[in-house]
Design a protein around this motif. Structure first.
Motif, short mmCIF file in Angstrom:
data_model
loop_
_atom_site.label_atom_id
_atom_site.label_comp_id
_atom_site.label_asym_id
_atom_site.label_seq_id
_atom_site.Cartn_x
_atom_site.Cartn_y
_atom_site.Cartn_z
N GLY B 697 0.81 -1.21 0.00
CA GLY B 697 0.00 0.00 0.00
C GLY B 697 0.85 1.26 0.00
O GLY B 697 2.00 1.25 -0.43
N ARG B 698 0.27 2.32 0.50
CA ARG B 698 0.93 3.61 0.39
C ARG B 698 1.26 4.16 1.78
O ARG B 698 0.55 3.90 2.74
N GLN B 699 2.31 4.91 1.83
CA GLN B 699 2.76 5.45 3.11
C GLN B 699 2.87 6.97 2.97
O GLN B 699 3.52 7.47 2.06
N PRO B 700 2.23 7.72 3.87
CA PRO B 700 2.38 9.18 3.79
C PRO B 700 3.79 9.62 4.23
O PRO B 700 4.35 9.03 5.17
N VAL B 701 4.31 10.60 3.55
CA VAL B 701 5.66 11.07 3.83
C VAL B 701 5.65 12.59 3.89
O VAL B 701 5.03 13.25 3.05
N VAL B 702 6.29 13.14 4.90
CA VAL B 702 6.45 14.59 4.97
C VAL B 702 7.81 14.91 4.35
O VAL B 702 8.83 14.42 4.82
N VAL B 703 7.81 15.69 3.31
CA VAL B 703 9.05 15.96 2.58
C VAL B 703 9.63 17.30 3.01
O VAL B 703 8.93 18.32 3.01
N PHE B 704 10.88 17.27 3.42
CA PHE B 704 11.60 18.51 3.70
C PHE B 704 12.59 18.71 2.57
O PHE B 704 13.21 17.74 2.12
N ALA B 705 12.71 19.90 2.10
CA ALA B 705 13.58 20.11 0.95
C ALA B 705 14.59 21.20 1.25
O ALA B 705 14.31 22.15 1.98
N ASP B 706 15.75 21.00 0.71
CA ASP B 706 16.72 22.06 0.76
C ASP B 706 17.35 22.15 -0.61
O ASP B 706 18.02 21.22 -1.05
N ARG B 707 17.12 23.25 -1.28
CA ARG B 707 17.55 23.35 -2.67
C ARG B 707 17.06 22.13 -3.42
O ARG B 707 15.90 21.81 -3.40
N ASP B 708 17.95 21.41 -4.05
CA ASP B 708 17.46 20.29 -4.85
C ASP B 708 17.52 18.97 -4.10
O ASP B 708 17.40 17.92 -4.68
N ARG B 709 17.80 19.06 -2.80
CA ARG B 709 17.83 17.81 -2.05
C ARG B 709 16.57 17.66 -1.23
O ARG B 709 16.05 18.62 -0.70
N ASN B 710 16.15 16.42 -1.11
CA ASN B 710 14.93 16.17 -0.35
C ASN B 710 15.19 15.15 0.75
O ASN B 710 16.11 14.34 0.65
N MET B 711 14.38 15.22 1.77
CA MET B 711 14.44 14.21 2.81
C MET B 711 13.01 13.90 3.20
O MET B 711 12.18 14.81 3.29
N GLY B 712 12.70 12.65 3.37
CA GLY B 712 11.33 12.28 3.69
C GLY B 712 11.21 11.72 5.09
O GLY B 712 12.04 10.92 5.52
N LEU B 713 10.21 12.19 5.80
CA LEU B 713 9.96 11.69 7.14
C LEU B 713 8.74 10.77 7.02
O LEU B 713 7.68 11.20 6.57
N LEU B 714 8.93 9.51 7.41
CA LEU B 714 7.83 8.55 7.29
C LEU B 714 6.84 8.78 8.43
O LEU B 714 7.24 8.83 9.60
N VAL B 715 5.60 8.94 8.11
CA VAL B 715 4.61 9.10 9.16
C VAL B 715 3.46 8.12 8.93
O VAL B 715 3.33 7.56 7.84
N ASP B 716 2.66 7.89 9.97
CA ASP B 716 1.55 6.96 9.82
C ASP B 716 0.33 7.65 9.21
O ASP B 716 -0.39 7.08 8.43
N GLU B 717 0.15 8.88 9.65
CA GLU B 717 -1.10 9.55 9.24
C GLU B 717 -0.94 11.05 9.44
O GLU B 717 -0.43 11.49 10.46
N ILE B 718 -1.34 11.81 8.44
CA ILE B 718 -1.36 13.27 8.60
C ILE B 718 -2.69 13.63 9.28
O ILE B 718 -3.75 13.19 8.81
N VAL B 719 -2.62 14.37 10.37
CA VAL B 719 -3.86 14.63 11.11
C VAL B 719 -4.50 15.96 10.71
O VAL B 719 -5.66 16.02 10.32
#
Lengths: 151, 903
Positions: B697-719
């Motif tokens: 299935g699918r997993q929600p991710v909060v993406v933080f970006a800095d210039r052209d780099r990204n980092m994803g924080l895995l979360v269970d659910e956006i409230v």
């Protein structure tokens, strides 16, 4: 003043059995019983405000203005909407009759013995068949407003 | 072209066009006082504006013309065709000068002695039959004036009332700055007026092209001119739309599962947005009306030989554009009056034991659905005796009547036409235009003006303007069978009281009070106040009742009602004139169900129930508001669940995107979860260890970006996304969590984004990426000063990621210690609101002396307003950025550093 009302047309209204006339050109609307919102602390002549097609109209109880007792509860009055200084006012009466064209010959000034309260708001009297019609002078009827305003 | 000048040209051209027509009318009705008054005012305004723009030729001519008109107005002279011809000739000359001024940006050389001599003679009653043929016959119709001006085509069409309604905030600010710059320029040489007038001359040859460019960009650029009546119309329509929407909503609410529900929801949303948009087009900070004042006051102080300090408070108070337009001139008049009549000369002040600098304070604020504007001076105050003498002289009242009057009534005479207590007529004021115009203009928009004055201490004028056009949210309540609306803005809270519950109404003799959180709250029973036969009287005493806790100034009280219904959006309509003096109502409106309802004014209710709101209370309130402001670090927060039971939060400003990824696409590289995202590998980090990646299935991710780099924080659910204060209350040692805070009423873990950014970055390097420190920071040394550990923790890693070497200090004092110990930085980033030494003081200290004198300082603040910006610049900051605007912050730093390098 008498020249101004030669062969004039009036909307006839009744209050406490007495016939009154309001110059037809001043009347904008005649409404049946309306839902009127009371306004606490307002002058006693002001019955409240009502909604006339999106316009807020101040309702004036003519009985109070003329010093007459209030209508028995359950009986609802009718409204005659007039404009005074750009603001709409609804005059509340017991009933509204026909429009009459009246001849100047039948006109007479107010008898000097008339209740001063009535004399103040009326221009004079027409003799009709079997009854008398008191002509209301609308600006004077709404006069108490200015008095209140000036206070 | 100078913005101020171009505005002057537009205005003057309009006035001249109107004058032409009015004068011809006057010739036909020589005895019409309102016509005369209007003409006189227009000429007076032209003269006034010329005066402060430094246009001596126009000013002298207009002054001479005004003299004659003044005589007409006072009845000292009779209006004759000859004299009108003379005035028209004057107007033609004014027009000629103005059009020349428009072409070359300077007053043409020349002399109007001939006309002035004739005008002066006319003022003495000797109208010579025109000795020379008049330049042009009096035009009967309005000519289209000066098509060269960018506003030209509009001028002829626009009457006085239909002032053009464009002007963006930027433009206004530009005017403000331009004016200031101009003022600064002329401050140096002595002959100020001449400099202003002559300065543009050297540029004259370029004048035309410049003007054409300015015209192009102003018109074709970011703003268009829209007539105010068009906006007005739009606003009325939107108001009606809102009411209809409310009506529909109410109808649909009664039906379950209506098929209309969804489209209506959408309609409702769009309507709200439309309403906000239209409102916004009309709102402007009052500061834009004040922008001209410092210049005016400066010039006045020079002209009158007085020292004047102008203080402006609450410039950001927003009010309706049309209202603003209407009070602009009155305000200018009043400030001029204060400077001219109110304040004394330095010598007088000293002999009265005051400092030699007079002070004029402008203060604007909202109070209970009104905007209040105060103009306060610490001058001589009004002299009751002088007013009396003047009233007698003008025959406005008899001596006996005056005796019976209170000082207050007496003071109100200054609002009568033709009334001026100034001993002499100066070119500034003293002709008795002014206060009556002020009053008329303010009353036109349903406002009131009041005056408090004390001899020798000064005067305060208070203008109260209702927000009649605003749509407000109101609470609908019922009392004794009648419904009333209470503006939501004045409702602090609602309390349900009954004899059995904890909250109950108690009485001290006949005074009802409520114990509310260990304080006694005075209560007003609406039915008693209104004299309503209360079906609810019994209820209020025995059964349940509702108390609306309201605040007027710092004074709190409760209104007791029988029932509370919904809140509803209402369009405030002014009450009929007859009801206007009933202070307990601020307006009335038509509800969704079609009935009329009165809107209560808590100010009026407090007053009519005998509660005093003192000035002291207001001062307290100001202080409290300031304190609030300081602590008010409200920000948008993203709430989510990620392992554990507590919700977690991060500042929304840090979040680049919210995404959902297919868990099947998650790959592992050197023990690190990554996913291919936008053509790159994005590291994925889980917030807590107990967090499981769902196998399918699918997993929600909060993406933080800095210039052209990204980092994803895995979360269970956006409230949710909420706006709340972020006050971390419980700190924790757990990595990746800053601590716990109460957000949206729940204990929430605040996630340390910096930690995860750092973690991801480390991994990034471990993964052997060729990313290097090619960033903006380039390893430059940066000092970050912020009292909030949260911001320090959040910003420091951000800046590190951007390539800066970051040192932090928790307050200004600590930073100054670093200076003393000899540390050096390339750039300093400082918070403004800090306990102890604040950012402004810090910047001043750094600029004043020491080794950091040349180090650029960038200000960091929760709220950015033009006023702060100005203040910051004065203190020595090179730039000003909002705390949570990361891109702006990095851009500003980069710019600052490149600038300081270039220097």
């Amino acid at each position: 003043m008498s020249t101004a009302i030669e062969n004039a047309e009036f909307v006839t209204v009744s209050i406490e059995g007495q016939l009154f006339g309001i110059p037809v050109l001043m009347v904008q609307d005649v409404l049946g019983p309306q839902k009127i919102t009371r306004i606490p602390l307002s002058p006693k002549e002001v019955a409240g405000v009502l909604n006339l097609r999106g316009r807020i109209v101040t309702a004036v109880e003519l009985r109070t203005r003329l010093g007459l007792p209030m209508r028995a509860s359950g009986e609802q009055g009718m409204s005659v909407v007039v404009e005074h200084r750009g603001e709409p006012y609804s005059l509340i009466v017991d009933g509204v009759g026909e429009v009459m064209a009246l001849k100047a010959e039948a006109f007479e000034r107010n008898p000097p013995t008339l209740n001063p309260r009535w004399r103040e708001v009326s221009l004079g009297v027409y003799r009709l068949d079997g009854k008398l019609l008191v002509v209301l002078e609308v600006p004077k009827v709404l006069d108490f407003l200015e008095i209140a305003e000036a206070a | 072209m100078d913005d101020l000048l171009s505005e002057f040209l537009t205005e003057t051209n309009e006035s001249l066009a109107v004058l032409d027509v009015e004068l011809v009318h006057l010739e036909q009705n020589p005895n019409n006082p309102s016509l005369l008054n209007n003409i006189f005012r227009l000429v007076h305004t032209i003269k006034g504006t010329c005066g402060f723009l430094g246009l001596p030729r126009l000013e002298t001519l207009a002054h001479a013309g005004e003299n004659v008109l003044g005589k007409f107005r006072d009845g000292a002279l009779v209006v004759t065709p000859d004299s009108v011809t003379l005035i028209l000739a004057t107007l033609d000359r004014l027009k000629a000068i103005v059009s020349e001024l428009e072409r070359t940006e300077a007053e043409p050389a020349g002399d109007d002695a001939d006309l002035i001599a004739r005008l002066d003679a006319a003022a003495l009653g000797k109208v010579a039959a025109a000795p020379a043929p008049v330049k042009a016959p009096p035009p009967v119709a309005v000519e289209p004036v000066e098509p060269a001006s960018e506003e030209g085509p509009y001028d002829a069409k626009l009457g006085r009332q239909l002032k053009p309604g464009e002007v963006t905030l930027e433009e206004l600010e530009a005017v403000f700055r331009a004016t200031e710059a101009a003022a600064a320029e002329v401050a140096a040489p002595a002959a100020a007026a001449e400099v202003v007038a002559e300065a543009p001359k050297p540029e004259a040859p370029h004048g035309d092209t410049q003007m054409a460019e300015a015209g192009e960009s102003a018109v074709a650029g970011q703003s268009i001119r829209v007539r105010v009546d068009l906006l007005e119309n739009l606003m009325t329509m939107v108001s009606e739309l809102v009411l209809t929407r409310n009506q529909l909503l109410q109808m649909v609410r009664k039906i379950n599962d209506s098929e209309f529900a969804a489209p209506l929801q959408r309609l409702s949303l769009v309507t709200t947005e439309l309403q906000e948009g239209v409102m916004k087009t009309r709102m402007q900070p009052i500061g834009s009306a004040w922008a001209k004042l410092p210049r005016i006051v400066r010039d006045l102080s020079r002209e009158l030989g007085k020292k004047i300090d102008l203080v402006m408070q609450g410039a950001e108070t927003e009010l309706d554009r049309q209202v603003l337009e209407l009070i602009k001139d009155p305000l200018t008049h009043m400030v001029r009056n204060s400077a001219d009549h109110g304040l004394e000369t330095p010598a007088e002040r000293q002999s009265n034991g005051k400092g030699d600098t007079g002070r004029i304070v402008l203060n604007a604020y909202h109070e209970g659905g009104h905007i209040l504007i105060e103009i306060r001076d610490d001058g001589r105050g009004l002299d009751a005796q002088k007013i009396k003498a003047k009233v007698l002289e003008k025959g406005l009242a008899t001596e006996a009547e005056l005796e019976a009057m209170s000082d207050r009534e007496l003071h109100r005479f200054i609002f009568k036409p033709g009334f001026s207590t100034a001993a002499k007529v100066t070119s500034v004021s003293g002709r008795g235009v002014g206060m009556d115009v002020v009053r008329t203009n303010i009353e036109k928009i349903g406002g009131t003006i009041d005056l408090r004055t004390e001899k020798g201490k000064g005067s305060t004028f208070t203008i109260k303007i209702p927000l009649t056009l605003a749509i407000v949210s109101a609470l609908i309540v019922e009392c004794a069978g009648e419904r009333f609306a209470v503006p939501q803005i004045s409702v602090v809270e609602l309390v349900r009281a009954s004899p059995t519950s904890e909250q109950k109404i108690e009485r001290i003799e006949n005074t009802a009070v409520l114990r509310l959180r260990d304080r006694l709250l005075p209560l007003v029973f609406l039915n008693e106040l209104f004299g309503l036969e209360a079906a609810g009287a019994g209820i209020a005493k025995q059964g349940e009742s509702y108390i609306i806790v309201t605040q007027v100034g710092s004074h709190r009280f409760g209104m007791v009602v029988d029932r509370v219904f919904d809140t509803e959006e209402i369009v405030v309509k002014p009450v009929a004139p007859i009801l206007r003096n009933i202070s307990v109502y601020s307006g009335n409106t038509i509800l969704g169900d079609g009935s009329v309802i009165m809107i209560l004014d808590p100010n009026g209710i407090a007053a009519s129930s005998g509660q005093q709101v003192s000035d002291n209370a207001r001062a307290e309130e100001d202080a409290a508001a300031k304190k609030d402001n300081r602590n008010d670090d409200r920000m948008a927060l993203l709430l989510f669940h990620a392992g554990g039971t507590e919700p977690k939060a991060v500042p929304l400003a840090l979040v680049a995107r919210l995404e959902e990824i297919e868990t099947a696409q998650v790959e592992r590289v050197a023990g690190q979860m990554v996913v291919q995202y936008r053509g790159q590998l994005m590291p994925l980090i889980s917030v807590s260890d107990d967090q499981q990646l769902s196998p399918t299935g699918r997993q929600p991710v909060v993406v933080f970006a800095d210039r052209d780099r990204n980092m994803g924080l895995l979360v269970d659910e956006i409230v949710d996304i909420v706006e709340d204060r972020l006050a971390v209350e419980l700190r924790t040692k757990r990595q990746g969590v800053l601590g716990s805070a109460v957000i949206a009423g729940k204990a929430t873990e605040v996630v340390d984004v910096a930690h995860f950014l750092g973690a991801a970055r480390e991994d990034w390097f471990m993964n052997g990426s060729k990313q290097t420190l090619d960033d903006k920071g380039d390893g430059r040394k940066l000092l970050l000063i912020d009292d909030s550990p949260f911001f320090r923790n959040m910003l420091a890693p951000l800046l590190q990621v951007a390539g800066y070497q970051v040192t932090t200090a928790e307050n200004a004092e600590a930073a100054l210690k670093m200076r003393e110990s000899g540390e050096a930085f390339d750039v300093i980033l400082s918070d403004i609101e800090m306990p102890g030494m604040d950012g402004f003081a810090f910047a001043e200290a750094v600029r004043h002396d020491g080794s950091w004198m040349k180090t650029p300082i960038v200000a960091l603040s929760g709220h950015v307003s033009p006023r702060f910006f100005e203040r910051g610049r004065e203190a020595g900051f090179v730039d000003y950025v909002a705390k949570l605007d990361r891109d702006a912050l990095l851009a500003s730093l980069e710019q600052t550093l490149s600038r300081s390098h270039a220097a």
